[in-house]
Design an enzyme around this catalytic site. Structure first.
Site, PDB file in Angstrom:
ATOM      1  CG  HIS A 261     -34.985   2.845 -88.546  1.00 51.48           C
ATOM      2  ND1 HIS A 261     -34.917   2.468 -87.383  1.00 51.48           N
ATOM      3  CD2 HIS A 261     -36.144   3.423 -88.913  1.00 51.48           C
ATOM      4  CE1 HIS A 261     -36.097   2.615 -86.743  1.00 51.48           C
ATOM      5  NE2 HIS A 261     -36.985   3.109 -87.599  1.00 51.48           N
TER       6      HIS A 261
ATOM      7  CB  VAL B 176     -36.915  -1.160 -85.294  1.00 51.88           C
ATOM      8  CG1 VAL B 176     -35.752  -1.879 -85.245  1.00 51.88           C
ATOM      9  CG2 VAL B 176     -38.189  -1.937 -85.636  1.00 51.88           C
TER      10      VAL B 176
ATOM     11  CG  HIS C 260     -38.622   5.646 -92.042  1.00 46.30           C
ATOM     12  ND1 HIS C 260     -39.516   4.561 -92.328  1.00 46.30           N
ATOM     13  CD2 HIS C 260     -38.348   5.836 -90.880  1.00 46.30           C
ATOM     14  CE1 HIS C 260     -39.664   4.176 -90.956  1.00 46.30           C
ATOM     15  NE2 HIS C 260     -38.952   4.737 -90.020  1.00 46.30           N
TER      16      HIS C 260
ATOM     17  CG  ASP D 205     -40.751  -0.072 -93.908  1.00 49.19           C
ATOM     18  OD1 ASP D 205     -40.126   0.685 -93.181  1.00 49.19           O
ATOM     19  OD2 ASP D 205     -41.859  -0.774 -93.561  1.00 49.19           O
TER      20      ASP D 205
ATOM     21  CG  ASN E 139     -40.190   7.638 -86.960  1.00 50.74           C
ATOM     22  OD1 ASN E 139     -40.818   9.108 -87.202  1.00 50.74           O
ATOM     23  ND2 ASN E 139     -40.960   6.617 -87.476  1.00 50.74           N
TER      24      ASN E 139
HETATM   25  P1  AMP Z   1     -39.785   3.211 -86.901  1.00 50.83           P
HETATM   26  O1  AMP Z   1     -41.450   3.165 -86.572  1.00 50.83           O
HETATM   27  O2  AMP Z   1     -39.304   4.480 -87.527  1.00 50.83           O
HETATM   28  O3  AMP Z   1     -39.094   2.534 -85.955  1.00 50.83           O
HETATM   29  O4  AMP Z   1     -39.679   2.171 -88.130  1.00 50.83           O
HETATM   30  C1  AMP Z   1     -39.609   1.069 -88.361  1.00 50.83           C
HETATM   31  C2  AMP Z   1     -39.785   0.281 -89.797  1.00 50.83           C
HETATM   32  O5  AMP Z   1     -39.505  -0.960 -89.808  1.00 50.83           O
HETATM   33  C3  AMP Z   1     -41.479   0.148 -89.968  1.00 50.83           C
HETATM   34  O6  AMP Z   1     -41.552   1.169 -91.099  1.00 50.83           O
HETATM   35  C4  AMP Z   1     -41.670  -1.290 -90.446  1.00 50.83           C
HETATM   36  O7  AMP Z   1     -42.421  -1.270 -91.407  1.00 50.83           O
HETATM   37  C5  AMP Z   1     -40.203  -1.490 -90.710  1.00 50.83           C
HETATM   38  N1  AMP Z   1     -39.942  -3.024 -90.478  1.00 50.83           N
HETATM   39  C6  AMP Z   1     -40.243  -3.751 -89.361  1.00 50.83           C
HETATM   40  N2  AMP Z   1     -39.930  -5.045 -89.566  1.00 50.83           N
HETATM   41  C7  AMP Z   1     -39.311  -5.030 -90.866  1.00 50.83           C
HETATM   42  C8  AMP Z   1     -38.679  -6.029 -91.631  1.00 50.83           C
HETATM   43  N3  AMP Z   1     -38.591  -7.488 -91.104  1.00 50.83           N
HETATM   44  N4  AMP Z   1     -38.204  -5.893 -92.842  1.00 50.83           N
HETATM   45  C9  AMP Z   1     -38.371  -4.438 -93.228  1.00 50.83           C
HETATM   46  N5  AMP Z   1     -38.886  -3.305 -92.700  1.00 50.83           N
HETATM   47  C10 AMP Z   1     -39.281  -3.691 -91.549  1.00 50.83           C
END
Ligand code: AMP
Length: 114
Positions: A100, A96, A102, A28, A87
């Protein structure tokens, strides 16, 4: 194309630590723990609430991969441990729209989560 599809396609750089035909795992960019890995399906399922029964192998594979990654990182023991988070939707904290998992570890997790 989602941000995470671009990572799979190597259009956006990421620290990819594992990949196979169904999924990809990478660090992340904004870690919330000393270890913070995202495990994503290659199929762009937006969120777990929109997964379908035909996705069951992929969904199971994400959790098995989390265990495999935890093994490789040496945190798959009852003493060490890790937390998996998904999430879903705005109130669930999703940012996003590409499913995914975490994987968080390296510090004591609290309950209830924020
Ligand atoms: P969520 O809030 O569950 O949708 O998590 C999205 C995650 O994607 C967050 O923890 C961000 O820090 C991570 N994230 C966003 N952009 C990137 C990226 N380019 N590379 C790696 N992680 C990312």
């Amino acid at each position: 194309m989602t941000l995470f599809e671009k990572i799979i396609a190597r259009e956006i750089p990421a620290d990819i630590i594992y990949e196979d035909d169904l999924c990809c795992a990478f660090k992340d960019i904004e870690p919330q723990a000393p270890i913070h890995i995202l495990i994503i399906p290659k199929k762009p399922i937006p969120r777990v609430g929109e997964a379908e029964s035909q996705d069951r192998v992929t969904l199971g594979h994400l959790l098995l991969t989390a265990g495999k990654v935890a093994n490789e990182l040496g945190i798959n023991s009852t003493d060490e441990g890790f937390r998996l988070v998904i999430n879903n939707g705005k109130a669930g904290g999703e940012a996003v729209p590409h499913l995914h998992v975490h994987l968080l570890a390296g510090r004591q997790m609290e309950w209830p989560p924020g």
